[in-house]
Design a protein around this motif. Structure first.
Motif, PDB file in Angstrom:
ATOM      1  N   ASP A  50       0.828  -1.217   0.000  1.00 21.29           N
ATOM      2  CA  ASP A  50       0.000   0.000   0.000  1.00 21.29           C
ATOM      3  C   ASP A  50       0.854   1.255   0.000  1.00 21.29           C
ATOM      4  OD1 ASP A  50      -2.713  -1.211   2.160  1.00 21.29           O
ATOM      5  OD2 ASP A  50      -2.190  -1.606   0.064  1.00 21.29           O
ATOM      6  N   PHE A  51       2.098   1.149   0.433  1.00 19.90           N
ATOM      7  CA  PHE A  51       2.949   2.323   0.576  1.00 19.90           C
ATOM      8  C   PHE A  51       3.915   2.464  -0.592  1.00 19.90           C
ATOM      9  CE2 PHE A  51       1.333   3.171   4.716  1.00 19.90           C
ATOM     10  CZ  PHE A  51       1.026   1.921   5.237  1.00 19.90           C
ATOM     11  N   LEU A  52       3.743   1.632  -1.636  1.00 21.12           N
ATOM     12  CA  LEU A  52       4.569   1.715  -2.829  1.00 21.12           C
ATOM     13  C   LEU A  52       3.851   2.499  -3.926  1.00 21.12           C
ATOM     14  CD1 LEU A  52       5.846  -1.976  -3.135  1.00 21.12           C
ATOM     15  CD2 LEU A  52       7.122  -0.022  -2.263  1.00 21.12           C
ATOM     16  N   THR A  53       4.620   3.111  -4.824  1.00 21.62           N
ATOM     17  CA  THR A  53       4.016   3.693  -6.013  1.00 21.62           C
ATOM     18  C   THR A  53       3.485   2.562  -6.897  1.00 21.62           C
ATOM     19  OG1 THR A  53       6.073   3.646  -7.270  1.00 21.62           O
ATOM     20  CG2 THR A  53       5.644   5.622  -5.950  1.00 21.62           C
ATOM     21  N   GLU A  54       2.665   2.926  -7.867  1.00 19.82           N
ATOM     22  CA  GLU A  54       2.079   1.908  -8.736  1.00 19.82           C
ATOM     23  C   GLU A  54       3.161   1.130  -9.479  1.00 19.82           C
ATOM     24  OE1 GLU A  54      -1.021   1.067  -8.757  1.00 19.82           O
ATOM     25  OE2 GLU A  54      -0.715  -0.511 -10.232  1.00 19.82           O
TER      26      GLU A  54
END
Length: 549
Positions: free
Chosen positions: A49-53
């Motif tokens: 959830d805390f990563l970029t796409e």
């Protein structure tokens, strides 16, 4: 905040632990501070959830399949999204955590924030692209000399190459001061010749800086056509070609290039010759091992002798394998000169000449102690009670399963005990939880001192302890041990200003060698017997009695 999280926070790094679903179960304060989240906003959420796409797709499609196959990943580049929308570049290293059966139970990851370095690299690339479009002649730095006004102009990049403050200004003397003394006369001759015969010139020379560093420069100069008189202007470019020159030197003087690079590396590097003599060792050896360059060069066997005793065999096998492989890697521990034990990630590669002759091996050693310590902490949190240091319920279940399997093989009885402190809630309510915690710690110590080395005392939670006694001779042996427990707990204890004696109720379940009870059934029977002891008036033990269940 749970005590396990407090221990996790002792690691001064961005670190998180996830379970098999990918949900975050623990996170360091450094992680939270860097991204701006609270712990409540993070625990239970997917780490992705805390990563970029783009990073999330890269993780799912590329990184995770390889990670679960090998159990480890190192320096994976990801972009994280902070709470305020900032993007942070990190390098992530992680290890799978496994149970006794080898099944993955989760993983622990450590991240290094490299946002500043990545931003600098991106800006440098943009700057280089703009420079190529703006300057067709001067690849990096340029200068113009106006003879009529005796004015010398340098571009910003030229100041950078020469490492001269623009506030000082451009001057011929400042440039000559940077010229390597051995190249000064040759540069002067080339310039005078071009001035006399009015032709362009190109020359490669060196710059020497006060700290001893050397840069290699490709200089070009020309004079605009302005009739037959002495040219009024001259102009030129200086290009820093140090990387290209070093690459050329690599083919011609490989040993020297290795020294130049390794002298400034953070890792401990060395080059051993075909007879395992030490040709070179980097200054970082002192930081990593406590031993100096001179000590390693004088005693080539020192490298093997500082390997931790339990890892000596593995390191010796690595050396044997290295003789038949181009490159190989191994992790092991070393004992520093001051006695401290450190973990090393060791990689080496064979060096050969163009005609195939061996020149030995080049070796890089990286200190990975922080990562190993994080792994050890995660394992401890998973298997031990954080208050008493005793095995927790999870470790107990594994030991009980193995104990039952052993009982089947040996046909000897196995006993499980449930021990519950009497009126423990009253102690907590009247004297405080700090006193209650100290009481639990003291009880754990007394129980551990009353059993054999092969027995296990575990804390199941609250004031409840579970004891496993494998390979007892008869059910009566368990009763004898229970009596020792009751006597040990009754001995007066001093906790702070409070002096008192505690009591306990104990339930015992015994599995004969021919019984079929599994772990769950044994735990259930011991629990029932413990409540039988409670009903009998406390401060007592009871063997499980089917008739009273």
């Amino acid at each position: 905040m749970p005590a396990s999280q407090n221990l996790f926070d002792n690691v001064p790094a961005m670190m998180h632990s996830i379970d098999t679903t990918g949900a975050i179960v623990a996170v360091s304060q450094k992680w939270l501070d860097t991204l701006g989240y609270t712990r409540a906003e993070v625990i239970g959420r997917k780490s992705s959830d805390f990563l970029t796409e783009d990073s999330r797709r890269y993780a799912i499609e590329t990184v995770l399949p390889a990670f679960f196959a090998s159990g480890v990943c190192t320096d994976i580049p990801y972009r994280l999204v902070a709470k305020d929308g900032r993007l942070l570049d990190v390098l992530l290293s992680a290890n799978c955590q496994r149970d006794a059966q080898g099944e993955i139970t989760g993983s622990i990851a450590v991240m290094q924030d490299v946002t500043t370095q990545q931003l600098a690299e991106r800006r440098l690339k943009l700057s280089e692209a703009a420079l190529k479009e703006a300057q067709s002649v001067a690849h990096i730095g340029s200068w113009i000399l106006d003879r009529q006004n005796n004015e010398l102009i340098w571009s910003d990049e030229l100041f950078r190459i020469l490492e001269i403050d623009p506030e000082i200004g451009a001057s011929k003397d400042a440039f000559l001061a940077r010229l390597h003394p051995d190249d000064r006369d040759e540069v002067k001759r080339a310039y005078r010749s071009s001035l006399t015969y009015r032709h362009a010139y190109e020359i490669r020379h060196r710059l020497l800086f006060p700290d001893g560093r050397i840069k290699y420069i490709h200089q070009r100069s020309e004079f605009p056509a302005e009739g037959t008189e002495l040219p009024a202007r001259s102009l030129g470019t200086l290009q820093d070609v140090t990387p290209a020159v070093l690459q050329e030197m690599a083919y011609q003087e490989s040993e020297e290039r290795f020294r130049t690079i390794a002298d400034h590396t953070y890792n401990w590097e060395y080059w051993e010759g075909p007879s395992r003599e030490i040709l070179y060792v980097s200054p970082s050896c002192l930081r990593v091992t406590g031993y100096s360059q001179a000590e390693f060069i004088a005693d080539p066997s020192l490298i093997q002798r500082i390997v931790f005793a339990e890892d000596q065999a593995g390191f010796a096998q690595h050396i044997e394998d290295a003789d038949s492989q181009i490159e190989c890697e191994v992790n092991f521990r070393i004992v520093r000169k001051d006695g401290e034990i450190r973990w090393i990630a060791h990689g080496c590669r064979a060096v050969t000449t163009s005609d195939g002759r061996s020149r030995g091996r080049r070796v890089s050693n990286r200190d990975i102690s922080d990562l190993k310590n994080a792994e050890e902490l995660a394992s401890k949190l998973a298997h031990f009670d954080t208050l008493t240091g005793l095995p927790n319920r999870r470790m107990l279940q594994d030991r009980l399963w193995r104990g039952i399997a052993q009982a089947k093989r040996t046909q000897r009885p196995l006993a499980v005990m449930f021990l519950d402190l009497d009126r423990f809630k009253q102690i907590n309510d009247t004297l405080g939880h700090d006193v209650g915690d100290q009481l639990l710690i003291e009880v754990g110590k007394r129980l551990s001192a009353s059993v054999r080395e092969c027995d296990m005392v575990a804390r199941a939670g609250g004031d409840e302890f579970i004891i496993i006694l494998p390979e007892i001779t008869a059910p009566g042996d368990a009763a004898v041990v229970a009596g020792k427990f009751i006597a040990a707990i009754q001995r007066p204890m001093q906790i702070g200003q409070h002096s008192f004696a505690a009591t306990a109720s104990i339930g015992i379940a015994v599995r004969a060698g021919s019984d079929t009870d599994d772990a769950a059934e044994m735990m259930k029977k011991a629990d029932i017997a413990m409540y039988q002891a409670k009903r009998a008036g406390r401060n007592a033990f009871r063997l499980f009695d089917e008739a009273l269940a």
